[in-house]
Motif scaffolding. Structure first.
Motif, mmCIF file in Angstrom:
data_model
loop_
_atom_site.group_PDB
_atom_site.id
_atom_site.type_symbol
_atom_site.label_atom_id
_atom_site.label_comp_id
_atom_site.label_asym_id
_atom_site.label_seq_id
_atom_site.Cartn_x
_atom_site.Cartn_y
_atom_site.Cartn_z
ATOM 1 N N SER A 12 0.855 -1.186 0.000
ATOM 2 C CA SER A 12 0.000 0.000 0.000
ATOM 3 C C SER A 12 0.892 1.239 0.000
ATOM 4 C CB SER A 12 -0.898 0.002 1.238
ATOM 5 O OG SER A 12 -0.111 0.227 2.405
ATOM 6 N N LYS A 13 0.339 2.370 -0.377
ATOM 7 C CA LYS A 13 1.100 3.627 -0.325
ATOM 8 C C LYS A 13 1.566 3.901 1.095
ATOM 9 C CE LYS A 13 1.678 5.678 -4.225
ATOM 10 N NZ LYS A 13 3.020 5.682 -4.738
ATOM 11 N N THR A 14 0.696 3.613 2.072
ATOM 12 C CA THR A 14 1.063 3.814 3.477
ATOM 13 C C THR A 14 2.288 2.986 3.826
ATOM 14 O OG1 THR A 14 -1.255 4.225 4.043
ATOM 15 C CG2 THR A 14 0.228 3.674 5.864
ATOM 16 N N CYS A 15 2.312 1.749 3.354
ATOM 17 C CA CYS A 15 3.436 0.862 3.633
ATOM 18 C C CYS A 15 4.709 1.365 2.938
ATOM 19 C CB CYS A 15 3.106 -0.561 3.203
ATOM 20 S SG CYS A 15 4.278 -1.784 3.800
ATOM 21 N N TYR A 17 5.474 4.476 2.308
ATOM 22 C CA TYR A 17 5.957 5.596 3.121
ATOM 23 C C TYR A 17 6.570 5.097 4.422
ATOM 24 C CZ TYR A 17 3.816 9.140 0.122
ATOM 25 O OH TYR A 17 3.502 9.958 -0.926
ATOM 26 N N SER A 46 5.885 13.324 2.317
ATOM 27 C CA SER A 46 4.597 12.877 2.838
ATOM 28 C C SER A 46 4.043 13.971 3.744
ATOM 29 C CB SER A 46 4.810 11.580 3.629
ATOM 30 O OG SER A 46 3.661 11.216 4.338
ATOM 31 N N PHE A 50 -0.056 12.653 8.153
ATOM 32 C CA PHE A 50 -0.055 11.275 7.645
ATOM 33 C C PHE A 50 1.189 10.532 8.130
ATOM 34 C CE2 PHE A 50 0.787 8.346 3.943
ATOM 35 C CZ PHE A 50 -0.251 7.461 4.208
ATOM 36 N N THR A 51 2.325 11.202 8.054
ATOM 37 C CA THR A 51 3.580 10.614 8.522
ATOM 38 C C THR A 51 3.505 10.328 10.019
ATOM 39 O OG1 THR A 51 4.783 11.819 6.810
ATOM 40 C CG2 THR A 51 6.079 10.957 8.636
ATOM 41 N N ILE A 54 1.604 7.129 10.666
ATOM 42 C CA ILE A 54 2.427 5.970 10.311
ATOM 43 C C ILE A 54 3.435 5.688 11.425
ATOM 44 C CG2 ILE A 54 4.225 5.131 8.742
ATOM 45 C CD1 ILE A 54 2.786 6.705 6.495
ATOM 46 N N ILE A 93 1.917 -2.421 9.071
ATOM 47 C CA ILE A 93 1.157 -1.438 8.298
ATOM 48 C C ILE A 93 0.043 -2.088 7.479
ATOM 49 C CG2 ILE A 93 1.300 0.347 6.508
ATOM 50 C CD1 ILE A 93 2.672 1.106 9.191
#
Length: 153
Positions: A12-15, A17, A46, A50-51, A54, A93
């Motif tokens: 995922s994009k989250t992963c 980052y 990022s 959001f960062t 995470i 994540i």
């Protein structure tokens, strides 16, 4: 190499980052430095909130440490760098979906009832799982610190 590049798009994009942030924090920690949230967010391109979310998740699972107060920031214990595997980061994540789900999103896909892509995808998924389980943060930052690999930082 093509298979590996295709597999990486499964994160995922989250992963993505999270991995980038963790490599950056690990590299700075290896050099004896702590990282602030603003610096991390800027370096991995990022948004700061959001960062922060995470990094909170990674703190909760003991991948990174958050130090409060003057001189605080995020760090990873140097000794832990060789023990923290990329698999732990991905699971923190994205959960186990990458390792368990059908590549076509079917709920009933299995060895006994395979989807059309099951037998091609299963070896790739197993290879990815093995690679992530064997790859430590120290492995990643060693290549990063020597310039053998790069991140857009």
């Amino acid at each position: 190499m093509t298979n590996f590049v295709q597999i990486l798009t499964m994160f995922s994009k989250t992963c993505e980052y999270a991995i980038r942030a963790t490599i950056y924090i690990a590299s700075e920690s290896f050099a004896g430095k702590r990282c602030g949230i603003r610096d991390i967010a800027r370096k991995i391109e990022s948004p700061e909130p959001f960062t922060a979310k995470i990094l909170q998740r990674l703190v909760r699972v003991d991948i990174i440490k958050s130090i409060k107060g003057n001189g605080g920031g995020f760090e990873i214990d140097k000794v832990q760098l060789k023990h923290i595997k990329l698999e732990q980061l991905v699971k923190a994540i994205d959960g186990n979906d990458l390792f368990d789900r059908c590549s076509l999103g079917l709920h009933d896909c299995s060895d006994k009832q395979p989807c059309p892509f099951h037998h091609k995808y299963k070896p790739l998924r197993e290879n990815l799982k093995k690679t992530l389980k064997e790859t430590s943060l120290l492995d990643l930052i060693s290549e990063f610190n020597t310039g053998d690999t790069f991140l857009k930082l």
